[in-house]
Design a protein around this motif. Structure first.
Motif, PDB file in Angstrom:
ATOM      1  N   GLU A   2       0.829  -1.206   0.000  1.00  0.00           N
ATOM      2  CA  GLU A   2       0.000   0.000   0.000  1.00  0.00           C
ATOM      3  C   GLU A   2       0.868   1.263   0.000  1.00  0.00           C
ATOM      4  OE1 GLU A   2      -3.364   2.115   2.834  1.00  0.00           O
ATOM      5  OE2 GLU A   2      -3.069  -0.059   2.939  1.00  0.00           O
ATOM      6  N   LYS A   6       1.285   4.174  -2.925  1.00  0.00           N
ATOM      7  CA  LYS A   6       1.143   5.589  -2.581  1.00  0.00           C
ATOM      8  C   LYS A   6       2.317   6.397  -3.107  1.00  0.00           C
ATOM      9  CE  LYS A   6       0.592   8.718   1.370  1.00  0.00           C
ATOM     10  NZ  LYS A   6       0.527   8.814   2.856  1.00  0.00           N
ATOM     11  N   THR A   9       2.201   6.640  -6.872  1.00  0.00           N
ATOM     12  CA  THR A   9       1.145   7.567  -7.279  1.00  0.00           C
ATOM     13  C   THR A   9       1.628   9.011  -7.170  1.00  0.00           C
ATOM     14  OG1 THR A   9      -0.575   6.019  -6.582  1.00  0.00           O
ATOM     15  CG2 THR A   9      -1.219   8.328  -6.832  1.00  0.00           C
ATOM     16  N   SER A 111       0.161   6.355 -15.191  1.00  0.00           N
ATOM     17  CA  SER A 111      -0.168   5.096 -14.501  1.00  0.00           C
ATOM     18  C   SER A 111       0.471   3.906 -15.212  1.00  0.00           C
ATOM     19  CB  SER A 111      -1.685   4.902 -14.438  1.00  0.00           C
ATOM     20  OG  SER A 111      -2.317   5.946 -13.739  1.00  0.00           O
ATOM     21  N   PRO A 332      -7.689   5.152 -16.260  1.00  0.00           N
ATOM     22  CA  PRO A 332      -8.358   5.949 -15.225  1.00  0.00           C
ATOM     23  C   PRO A 332      -9.045   7.167 -15.816  1.00  0.00           C
ATOM     24  CG  PRO A 332      -6.003   6.413 -15.239  1.00  0.00           C
ATOM     25  CD  PRO A 332      -6.221   5.305 -16.232  1.00  0.00           C
ATOM     26  N   SER A 348      -6.918   9.493  -6.603  1.00  0.00           N
ATOM     27  CA  SER A 348      -7.313   8.127  -6.242  1.00  0.00           C
ATOM     28  C   SER A 348      -7.509   7.260  -7.485  1.00  0.00           C
ATOM     29  CB  SER A 348      -8.596   8.142  -5.408  1.00  0.00           C
ATOM     30  OG  SER A 348      -9.660   8.760  -6.123  1.00  0.00           O
ATOM     31  N   GLU A 349      -7.893   7.881  -8.607  1.00  0.00           N
ATOM     32  CA  GLU A 349      -8.063   7.118  -9.852  1.00  0.00           C
ATOM     33  C   GLU A 349      -6.713   6.648 -10.387  1.00  0.00           C
ATOM     34  OE1 GLU A 349     -12.154   9.093 -11.687  1.00  0.00           O
ATOM     35  OE2 GLU A 349     -10.238  10.109 -12.038  1.00  0.00           O
ATOM     36  N   SER A 351      -4.016   6.073  -8.499  1.00  0.00           N
ATOM     37  CA  SER A 351      -3.598   5.028  -7.564  1.00  0.00           C
ATOM     38  C   SER A 351      -4.319   3.713  -7.860  1.00  0.00           C
ATOM     39  CB  SER A 351      -3.892   5.483  -6.133  1.00  0.00           C
ATOM     40  OG  SER A 351      -3.590   4.470  -5.208  1.00  0.00           O
ATOM     41  N   ASP A 352      -5.612   3.799  -8.061  1.00  0.00           N
ATOM     42  CA  ASP A 352      -6.421   2.619  -8.358  1.00  0.00           C
ATOM     43  C   ASP A 352      -5.986   1.979  -9.674  1.00  0.00           C
ATOM     44  OD1 ASP A 352      -8.913   0.912  -7.976  1.00  0.00           O
ATOM     45  OD2 ASP A 352      -9.418   1.895  -9.883  1.00  0.00           O
ATOM     46  N   GLU A 355      -2.696   0.008  -9.277  1.00  0.00           N
ATOM     47  CA  GLU A 355      -2.965  -1.236  -8.543  1.00  0.00           C
ATOM     48  C   GLU A 355      -3.671  -2.259  -9.435  1.00  0.00           C
ATOM     49  OE1 GLU A 355      -4.336  -2.300  -3.991  1.00  0.00           O
ATOM     50  OE2 GLU A 355      -4.696  -0.300  -4.795  1.00  0.00           O
ATOM     51  N   LYS A 356      -4.650  -1.798 -10.202  1.00  0.00           N
ATOM     52  CA  LYS A 356      -5.408  -2.747 -11.046  1.00  0.00           C
ATOM     53  C   LYS A 356      -4.612  -3.215 -12.254  1.00  0.00           C
ATOM     54  CE  LYS A 356     -10.096  -1.559  -9.630  1.00  0.00           C
ATOM     55  NZ  LYS A 356     -11.316  -0.780  -9.923  1.00  0.00           N
TER      56      LYS A 356
END
Length: 362
Positions: A2, A6, A9, A111, A332, A348-349, A351-352, A355-356
């Motif tokens: 995590e 962060k 990101t 990203s 994103p 947050s998009e 970061s998401d 991760e995805k």
């Protein structure tokens, strides 16, 4: 993990902020490409620069393995007049970063770049490519169209093998849902011919009247094959020009037709159908913006569905249209924010997305 996401990101957002500050309208991306190239080199990456495109190749590239290409574009459209803030001033307000190109598709660009960096250091059964392309917004000749013919020489692999082995993820804003099909585009120039004459006398042959049957055909014709994701092929008559003055029967009526194809028809097939059914002269501006699709049984799509993602069809064009290999659009942000005033991406998009992407590709 995590904490790592962060940090990645924040680093991605800092890079995006530098890009926002740098005007990078299509065909004017040189300074932004310089920034991105230097950023890569500072992190021990080795970009191959092709005009204003940047290509990264995993050092362990093996032509016998499948290849994943991660692609997003550098360029933006020009800011619309209704911006209420400086489009080149990156502004973070809460979870949002405002600025031109943050959503389309800077968020996807940074990203995917971070995803590429992480996966380079991990064991993989595939090759990785990262392509930051230019001129996407205008489908320009110096964007991905310039890169593709050079890949066989760069990768020492024939194009025919590359076409079979590459699958691309295009980082356009899709709210991180996989667009498994994308509409193509073809623009037609149509000319109906008549004979000029004086409007007060029964002279000439009115080109507007000559065009009427063809106008109705474009309105009423329905293509047989309908896509479950993209729907039917859509033809729209968008421009008509005829006549020079009120008392002269026009001898020419010029029309423009916008055609959005689905994956069941090539642009060449659609053109042949049009040509067989209308009497006017017709020409296509190009055939290269093709509809694209990827099989629902492709491992990436199967994995995406296992992760709870919902495949859909996208009506908007991207560099997918120019790729001769399988591709999906996944990134994103939201398409509705693209090309709009006060464009933004959520932190947050990003970061998401990182991760995805990692979860999907691992």
């Amino acid at each position: 993990m995590e904490e790592k996401i962060k940090n990645l990101t924040e680093e991605a957002v800092a890079l995006l902020a530098e890009l926002v500050k740098t005007p990078r309208v299509s065909r004017e991306e040189e300074k932004a490409t310089d920034i991105l190239e230097n950023w890569m080199k500072e992190r021990n990456l080795f970009p191959i620069r092709i005009g204003n495109n940047l290509l990264l190749v995993s050092p362990d590239y093996n032509p016998e393995r499948p290849t994943i290409m991660l692609n997003a574009h550098i360029d933006t459209v020009r800011p619309v007049a209704s911006w209420t803030r400086d489009p080149h001033q990156p502004a973070r307000e809460g979870d949002r970063m405002y600025g031109i190109g943050t959503n389309d598709c800077g968020g996807g660009l940074v990203s995917l770049l971070q995803t590429f960096r992480i996966l380079l250091s991990e064991h993989r059964n595939n090759n990785l490519l990262f392509l930051a392309s230019c001129e996407e917004e205008v489908s320009g000749v110096n964007g991905i169209r310039k890169v593709i013919p050079l890949l066989p020489e760069i990768l020492h692999t024939p194009l025919g093998i590359l076409e079979k082995n590459i699958t691309a993820i295009v980082g356009e804003p899709t709210a991180m849902q996989p667009a498994v099909a994308e509409k193509g585009l073809m623009v037609l120039d149509v000319v109906a011919h008549g004979v000029s004459g004086h409007a007060a006398r029964n002279e000439g042959r009115n080109a507007i009247y000559e065009a009427l049957n063809d106008i109705l055909w474009f309105r009423d014709y329905r293509f047989e094959k309908v896509s479950p994701f993209l729907g039917p092929v859509k033809m729209s008559l968008t421009i008509i020009n005829a006549g020079t003055q009120h008392n002269v029967v026009p001898d020419e009526c010029r029309m423009t037709v916008d055609i959005r194809s689905n994956e069941f028809y090539s642009n060449e097939e659609i053109f042949d159908i049009v040509r067989l059914n209308i009497s006017s002269e017709v020409s296509a501006r190009s055939f290269h913006l093709r509809s694209s699709r990827i099989s629902l049984s492709h491992p990436l799509i199967v994995r995406a569905k296992e992760m709870g993602m919902e495949p859909f069809g996208s009506p908007t064009l991207s560099d997918q249209a120019l790729m001769p290999w399988q591709s999906l659009k996944l990134g994103p942000g939201h398409s509705s924010r693209s090309h709009s005033a006060d464009e933004y991406i959520c932190i947050s998009e990003i970061s998401d997305a990182i991760e995805k992407y990692l979860q999907l590709l691992r």
